[in-house]
Design an enzyme around this catalytic site. Structure first.
Site, PDB file in Angstrom:
ATOM      1  N   GLY A 111      35.391  21.693  60.105  1.00 16.47           N
ATOM      2  CA  GLY A 111      34.923  22.776  59.241  1.00 16.47           C
ATOM      3  C   GLY A 111      35.777  24.034  59.222  1.00 16.47           C
ATOM      4  N   GLY A 112      36.937  23.986  59.856  1.00 14.90           N
ATOM      5  CA  GLY A 112      37.787  25.187  59.897  1.00 14.90           C
ATOM      6  C   GLY A 112      38.149  25.688  58.506  1.00 14.90           C
ATOM      7  N   CYS A 131      48.525  17.424  58.603  1.00 13.15           N
ATOM      8  CA  CYS A 131      49.195  18.139  59.700  1.00 13.15           C
ATOM      9  C   CYS A 131      50.239  17.234  60.349  1.00 13.15           C
ATOM     10  CB  CYS A 131      48.185  18.660  60.720  1.00 13.15           C
ATOM     11  SG  CYS A 131      47.162  17.392  61.460  1.00 13.15           S
TER      12      CYS A 131
HETATM   13  C1  LIG Z   1      42.369  16.609  59.215  1.00 10.58           C
HETATM   14  S1  LIG Z   1      40.707  16.300  59.488  1.00 10.58           S
HETATM   15  C2  LIG Z   1      39.938  17.567  58.514  1.00 10.58           C
HETATM   16  C3  LIG Z   1      39.945  18.912  59.153  1.00 10.58           C
HETATM   17  C4  LIG Z   1      39.068  19.907  58.414  1.00 10.58           C
HETATM   18  N1  LIG Z   1      39.427  20.004  57.008  1.00 10.58           N
HETATM   19  C5  LIG Z   1      39.125  21.286  59.030  1.00 10.58           C
HETATM   20  O1  LIG Z   1      39.834  22.145  58.532  1.00 10.58           O
HETATM   21  O2  LIG Z   1      38.423  21.503  60.030  1.00 10.58           O
HETATM   22  C6  LIG Z   1      40.405  14.894  58.475  1.00 10.58           C
HETATM   23  C7  LIG Z   1      38.960  14.473  58.460  1.00 10.58           C
HETATM   24  O3  LIG Z   1      38.832  13.447  57.468  1.00 10.58           O
HETATM   25  C8  LIG Z   1      37.823  12.565  57.902  1.00 10.58           C
HETATM   26  N2  LIG Z   1      37.924  11.330  57.108  1.00 10.58           N
HETATM   27  C9  LIG Z   1      38.616  10.195  57.378  1.00 10.58           C
HETATM   28  N3  LIG Z   1      38.446   9.291  56.412  1.00 10.58           N
HETATM   29  C10 LIG Z   1      37.628   9.856  55.478  1.00 10.58           C
HETATM   30  C11 LIG Z   1      37.063   9.401  54.262  1.00 10.58           C
HETATM   31  N4  LIG Z   1      37.314   8.167  53.787  1.00 10.58           N
HETATM   32  N5  LIG Z   1      36.256  10.247  53.573  1.00 10.58           N
HETATM   33  C12 LIG Z   1      35.983  11.479  54.043  1.00 10.58           C
HETATM   34  N6  LIG Z   1      36.486  11.959  55.202  1.00 10.58           N
HETATM   35  C13 LIG Z   1      37.303  11.155  55.912  1.00 10.58           C
HETATM   36  C14 LIG Z   1      38.107  12.412  59.373  1.00 10.58           C
HETATM   37  O4  LIG Z   1      36.977  11.910  60.058  1.00 10.58           O
HETATM   38  C15 LIG Z   1      38.459  13.850  59.750  1.00 10.58           C
HETATM   39  O5  LIG Z   1      37.327  14.528  60.185  1.00 10.58           O
END
Ligand SMILES: C[S@@+](CC[C@H](N)C(=O)[O-])C[C@H]1O[C@@H](n2cnc3c(N)ncnc32)[C@H](O)[C@@H]1O
Length: 396
Positions: free
Chosen positions: A196-197, A318
């Site tokens: 959630g950042g 990232c």
């Molecule tokens: C890079 S992290 C996101 C970080 C978040 N945007 C933040 O700023 O805190 C990517 C996220 O995508 C989720 N994810 C993976 N596959 C997904 C899908 N098919 N649909 C939605 N979310 C997915 C992962 O579980 C992970 O929590």
């Protein structure tokens, strides 16, 4: 010096009951597919101890390093040598302090400036204290403080009855939010939202009409809800929705439903993966890595179907990996003539003087100019990133 730091900090953290500021390098998670930017929020507190800066002892995972050496030397050339030394030295990593405009941050702001922090972004105005949206015609402005050194504040603690005042992050992770440029009352989807950042950052910039935060993983979705509750007041929470769906479905289920969509995609996490807990795990991650571009492409396509004609999608990761960055975007652009990539140089970098803080990988000469920007952690004092971002516009 440590005495001065300690006494300033004791004032700074009086309200949260910390006796001294914990200016420590951060322990990084090595969780596969997790985001290094998120981990600090849930680390245990080490109250009352005055820490000296020290390099955390961590073991580098050799198979991952070998793999990165081969791939990134080919992709980044001599730049990889300096990026590699930053990634292998967590003791030099910097941490940004994003202020929560919904909390009282006046004293914190003053103390950070006294501790030598500076504002990452030009502050066009001082964010006014929070008033409920019905009384506030304007949103806020993103306020993040950074240091050249690898110091960090402790992760903010939960205090019953108070919202958290700040969020610790890799400052480069604010760039996708700035590129998204959400305007007041817009309908926004944060497709891969946990923990959630970026959702919290979006809410610092403005008051969207509706912010839909989605996360496919159940456990991470709970984490997302907790983050939002810790930073966002109840009346603003009414404009949010948290769902636990596969982002790939949104193109079907929510066609043209949003003005803006953020796809902060699951990706290889270069910072964490280098320190994977075992060689076996490292090999598993490298195997999983091969599947990521297909998933990322599906998520991006889904986002482009979920945004309205004229709306924008920001895709970010990232990782330094071209296969997960430029190549995903280029693949989508090649098959979607109704989508254009936008140049962020002037609007984002020049307008905010961001080159002062961030190092961007130089693009190859035109006509091979790939879409998007890649922030690379290049040297001490410029350790932000890796962060790739690209903005796409749906033209019809
Ligand atoms: C890079 S992290 C996101 C970080 C978040 N945007 C933040 O700023 O805190 C990517 C996220 O995508 C989720 N994810 C993976 N596959 C997904 C899908 N098919 N649909 C939605 N979310 C997915 C992962 O579980 C992970 O929590």
């Amino acid at each position: 010096m440590s005495g001065i730091r300690s006494s300033l900090s004791s004032i700074l953290f009086k309200r949260v009951g910390l006796r001294s500021a914990l200016l420590t390098p951060r322990k990084e998670s090595s969780t596969c597919l997790s985001d290094p930017r998120e981990i600090s929020q849930d680390e245990p507190q080490e109250n009352g101890i005055d820490h000296k800066l020290k390099s955390p002892r961590r073991k580098v995972c050799q198979p991952v390093l070998d793999h990165f050496d081969a791939q990134y030397t080919a992709e980044l050339g001599s730049l990889w040598t300096s990026v590699r030394s930053v990634l292998l030295n967590p003791g030099c990593w910097q941490y940004g302090v994003m202020m929560n405009r919904f909390a009282d941050v006046q004293e914190l702001r003053t103390r950070l400036l006294e501790l030598g922090y500076c504002s990452l972004l030009p502050q066009r105005h001082t964010t006014p204290p929070y008033v409920p949206p019905s009384h506030s015609p304007h949103g806020g402005s993103l306020e993040c403080y950074v240091q050249r050194g690898p110091v960090r504040l402790p992760a903010p603690r939960h205090e019953p009855g108070y919202l958290k005042r700040y969020f610790l992050l890799n400052a480069a992770s604010l760039l996708p939010v700035l590129a998204l440029g959400v305007a007041e009352n817009e309908r926004v989807l944060d497709m891969c939202s946990a923990p959630g950042g970026k959702a919290v950052a979006i809410l610092q910039t403005t008051c969207p009409g509706f912010l839909h935060c989605n996360e496919v993983d159940r456990h991470r979705c709970d984490w997302l809800s907790k983050t939002l509750e810790s930073y966002v007041p109840a009346d603003v929470m009414k404009t949010l929705r948290v769902t636990n769906q596969d982002g790939r479905d949104f193109g079907q289920t929510h066609q043209a439903a949003y003005d803006k969509v953020l796809v902060d995609a699951p990706c290889s996490n270069d910072r964490s993966w280098l320190f994977s807990p075992s060689e076996l795990r490292g090999h598993q991650w490298l195997k999983e890595r091969q599947k990521l571009p297909a998933l990322q492409t599906q998520l991006l396509r889904s986002a482009l179907a979920a945004v309205r004609p004229g709306g924008a999608v920001v895709y970010s990761t990232c990782t330094l990996s071209q296969a997960e960055n430029h190549q995903v975007v280029e693949g989508v652009l090649a098959t979607c003539p109704w989508v254009e990539s936008e140049d962020l140089q002037e609007e984002l970098l020049l307008a905010n003087a961001l080159s002062e803080h961030f190092v961007f990988a130089p693009p190859p000469p035109a006509p091979l100019w790939p879409p998007g920007l890649l922030v690379v952690p290049e040297r001490i004092g410029h350790t932000w990133g890796p962060m790739y971002l690209c903005r796409l516009r749906r033209t019809r």
